[in-house]
Every structure is written in structure tokens, then in C-alpha cells.
Design an enzyme around this catalytic site. Sequence first.
Site, short mmCIF file in Angstrom:
data_model
loop_
_atom_site.label_atom_id
_atom_site.label_comp_id
_atom_site.label_asym_id
_atom_site.label_seq_id
_atom_site.Cartn_x
_atom_site.Cartn_y
_atom_site.Cartn_z
N PRO A 16 26.12 24.66 51.05
CA PRO A 16 25.03 23.79 50.60
C PRO A 16 24.15 24.52 49.60
O PRO A 16 24.03 25.73 49.64
CB PRO A 16 24.27 23.51 51.89
CG PRO A 16 24.58 24.66 52.79
CD PRO A 16 25.97 25.09 52.45
N SER A 265 16.96 33.53 52.59
CA SER A 265 18.40 33.37 52.34
C SER A 265 18.96 32.15 53.05
O SER A 265 18.35 31.59 53.95
CB SER A 265 19.15 34.64 52.76
OG SER A 265 19.56 34.52 54.10
N LYS A 266 20.15 31.78 52.61
CA LYS A 266 20.86 30.66 53.22
C LYS A 266 21.00 30.88 54.72
O LYS A 266 20.94 29.96 55.51
CB LYS A 266 22.28 30.57 52.65
CG LYS A 266 22.37 29.83 51.36
CD LYS A 266 23.82 29.54 51.03
CE LYS A 266 23.91 28.91 49.66
NZ LYS A 266 25.20 28.38 49.32
N ARG A 267 21.24 32.14 55.05
CA ARG A 267 21.48 32.45 56.46
C ARG A 267 20.24 32.24 57.33
O ARG A 267 20.33 32.20 58.54
CB ARG A 267 22.01 33.88 56.60
CG ARG A 267 23.45 34.03 56.21
CD ARG A 267 23.91 35.46 56.38
NE ARG A 267 23.10 36.38 55.57
CZ ARG A 267 23.28 36.58 54.27
NH1 ARG A 267 24.24 35.97 53.65
NH2 ARG A 267 22.50 37.42 53.60
#
Length: 512
Positions: A16, A265-267
Site C-alpha cells: 500500500p 515507516s510502513k511497518r
Amino acid sequence: MAREVRVRFAPSPTGPLHIGGVRTALYNYLFAKKMGGKMLLRIEDTDQTRFVPGAEQYIFNSLEWCGIQLDESPLHGGPHAPYRQSERKPMYMDYALQLVNAGHAYYAFDTAEELEAMRERLKAAKVATPQYNAITRATMKNSLTLPEDEVKRRLESGEPYVIRLKVPRKEEIRLKDMIRGWVMVHSSSIDDKVLMKSDGMPTYHLANIVDDHLMEITHVIRGEEWLPSAPLHVLLYRYLGWEDTMPEFAHLPLLLKPDGNGKLSKRDGDKLGFPVFPLRWVDPVTGEVSSGYRESGYLPEAFINFLAFLGWNPGTQQELFTMEELIEAFSIERIGKSGTRFDIQKARWYNEQYLRAKPDAELAQYLLAALPEQGIDCTPDRAEKIAGLMKERVTFPQDFWKEASYFFVAPTQYNEQVAAKKWSAAGAAAFEQFKNELSTLSDFNADTVKALLLQILERNGLKIGQVMQALRIALTGVEAGPDLMAIIEIIGRQETERRIDAALAKLAQYAA
Ligand code: GLU
């Protein structure tokens, strides 16, 4: 004559789109529109191992939701189609070969084991960053070290190879960044990057430069994480003979976690208590769900306004900007150099401002949409009145139902603290009279109800401040809300009577 401004947003469909990516797209869009130029979307999908189904569609949906309009893209087409790098695959090899023929790139035949052995060797010799570069390439299997006929034989026999850039050993590479000014990098810190992989696909670096050139990109606006690659890109422009039309670079500051410690971050997913993605995302492999700004109730105009200010400011006190106003006010010079901390409270604030600015009739729709599943009927008129009263108290559209349910459903519980402190025998007696006399009002509205209440309180020797909170919890159950007389007008006489009756019975224990 100055060239038409052309910018690109070039995401890789590996998952995403992160909120930082949306900001990059937004700044590209604002700049392009400000300059009367064009923005294109290019899908950088050369790394097929990282392909994630649905990611490309997600990128389109996100930009559309934000109101970022593309002039050219895989969906919209355009003069430089195709806009997906995987579909441009046959174009890249020619440029790689041009570099090989000019002596700026070379074939390398090293196997994974040989590369690993080199790294081990360098590590043992205490080399801090073991890499394939101007020094180590001399010890490896490539077209610079092998005899010409052997190179030819290997190529002809179909042996796997990569093409690497021949980075000069000692050279100062300079590039001017629109945000950071001059950036100087010594070529010894750059390794001989792979340009073509053994599967015949270009790497990001080659494909990105070739496409930016062919697509006539004038400005590259991207995240700071790409700054280390920029000197390499400058070399590529030079060696391909495209220095004259090399785009200008602007590397955007990082988005930092709320505590300022590290990149958002994405995480981070939902771990920090807020979404890092514009739209909800369901991981196609694990099924894991990450929340999105859209589904959380953020309005796209609020989200965009918030994002625009994460790294840019107009230099004035004004905080609320429509997309048109952002375009008008935007300039790359006003983008900051240092990382910007993410502040979700500010996003909520923006949402509140944009909600409040909407006409009551539009806000009423949020409420009307929530009522059927509660089995509640409500006229548009009534919903509009409630929405108008509640709009200063909500952050998200879904709050209209959450915060205003007492307009439709009598309280079953009462704020205990308020009851303990404010419910009194004298007040209860006055409420009883108030309830009984409501039917004497020929006209039932906030003003007549208030006049009656004041009259009764006076008769009982009570001040309004002594009883208001108690009356409020009797009617709504909760300690805070909009003007109580306006609430009474909306819920109506009979319901007001019923609720006072119920409260008198249930709160009797507090009437000491
Ligand atoms: N494909 C790169 C990314 O995913 C593009 C970086 C750039 O804009 O050059 O961010």
C-alpha cells in the site's frame, strides 16, 4: 524558451502507498499545477519479486480520493505510454549497451558465491563497506578483467551476466538540490551499481533515468531516502549524454514518528495509534488489515491540507487551504530541510475545521446514514437541526451518531459523578414541577422552555448554575453537550417529560 514543467510520481507497487508517498505525490501535483505543467504517474515495477497484487490499484484509488489528478498514467495513457516499466522492458537494454560501448559500463559474470567470497575477503581485511567498486572490480570476473574473446564466448553461450556502471575512482560529483543546495559526493563512496539484471530487467537506477529522460521530466521531487542515489543518477545522465536536460532535484524531508525518533515507516502500521496509509489495506497474503484515513473518517480535503503542512508552510499564519489555494501558495523554496514530526492531533484538528465548515444539511447526511441500522427514523429537518447543534463537538462524521444518540434514545445510564455531586432533593422537586408545567406552554421551543425553567427555579429559590448539570444528565445521561434548551426543543415535550420521570426514579438515591 523554458521547457514545460513535467513531474512524475514513480511508486513501486510493492504494497500500500505510505502516507509519505502520498505527500510526495501531493507536492509533485502542487508544483506541477502551480507552474502550469503536467504530472504523470509511472509504475516502477522492475523488481518482479516484490510485486504485490492490488498495490497498483491502491495507488490509483488513493490519489483519486485525495483529488490528485494525473495528466498521464497507465490508466490515462499519454504521449509517452506505456507508463508501466515492466511494459517498457525492451527499451532499456539499448541504453545499457550504449554505456558499455562508451566504456562507462561493463559486463559482470560473477556468481552469487563469488560475490559473497569477495565480501568475506574484504570484511576479513577490515574494509568497512565491502563493495564492488573501482578497486575491487579488478579482482572479479567481468569484461574489464577477462580477455575479450572469453567475454564474447560467455555472452554467446548465454551465460548469465549483469551490466554494471563503471563508477570513476576519484571524482567529486556535485548536484544542486532545490531544497538542500549543493550536495557533494565523492565517487569512491559509490559502488558499481547493477544497471541490467541477469533476468534482462533493468534496475531501478537505469530504468528511472531512462524514463525520466524519455518522458521529458523537468523536476524530480521525491523522498530524502533517494538522495544517496542522486549522485549516481547524475553520472548516468552525464554518460548517456543527457546532462543538458537533466531534471532538477528536490529531495523532501523525512516524515518522523511523533516522538521524533526515526522515520515513520510502513511497518508502523497501526502500532502508533493512527493509520499510516490513506486507505484501508488488506494484505493479500496474510489477510492482515491496516486502517486508512478514509475509513477512519478523515475528509480528503482535511487530509490533504494536513499533509501539505508536513514539511511545507506558506510563511503566513493561514492554516486552512483548499487544493486550489495550496496550488496558488506552493513553492519548493518553502519546503523545510529537516524531518517533520508526525502529529495526529493536527490531522484531527483539520478534520474538525473542515467538518464545521460544511452546511448543516450536508452534515445531516452523516447522521441520516447512520440511523437506519439503529432502526431509527428521522426527518431531514430534524437531522439538520441536530447536526447544526453537534458540529462543534465532533471530529469525524461517525461521531454525529456516537455523540448525538441521546437525541433519539433516552439515557439508560447517568454520569455517576455528576449525579453524586449535583443531584439534590430541591433540584428534583423543581424538575418535577418543570415537567408538570411543560404542558402549559402554548408554544414549545427553547426560549419558552427556558423562561418556564427560570420561573420555576426562582419560585424554588434555586439558581440555574445549581441545577443545570443535573438536568442535563437527566435528559442526556452525559455531562456535556450543546445548549440544553435546544436539546429539549428537539426531543420534544413528551419525551422530555418521560425522561425527567425516569431520572427522578432512577436517581432518587442521590437526592439526599
Ligand atoms: N520507484 C521509486 C520509489 O518507489 C521512485 C523513486 C524516485 O522518485 O526516483 O519510490
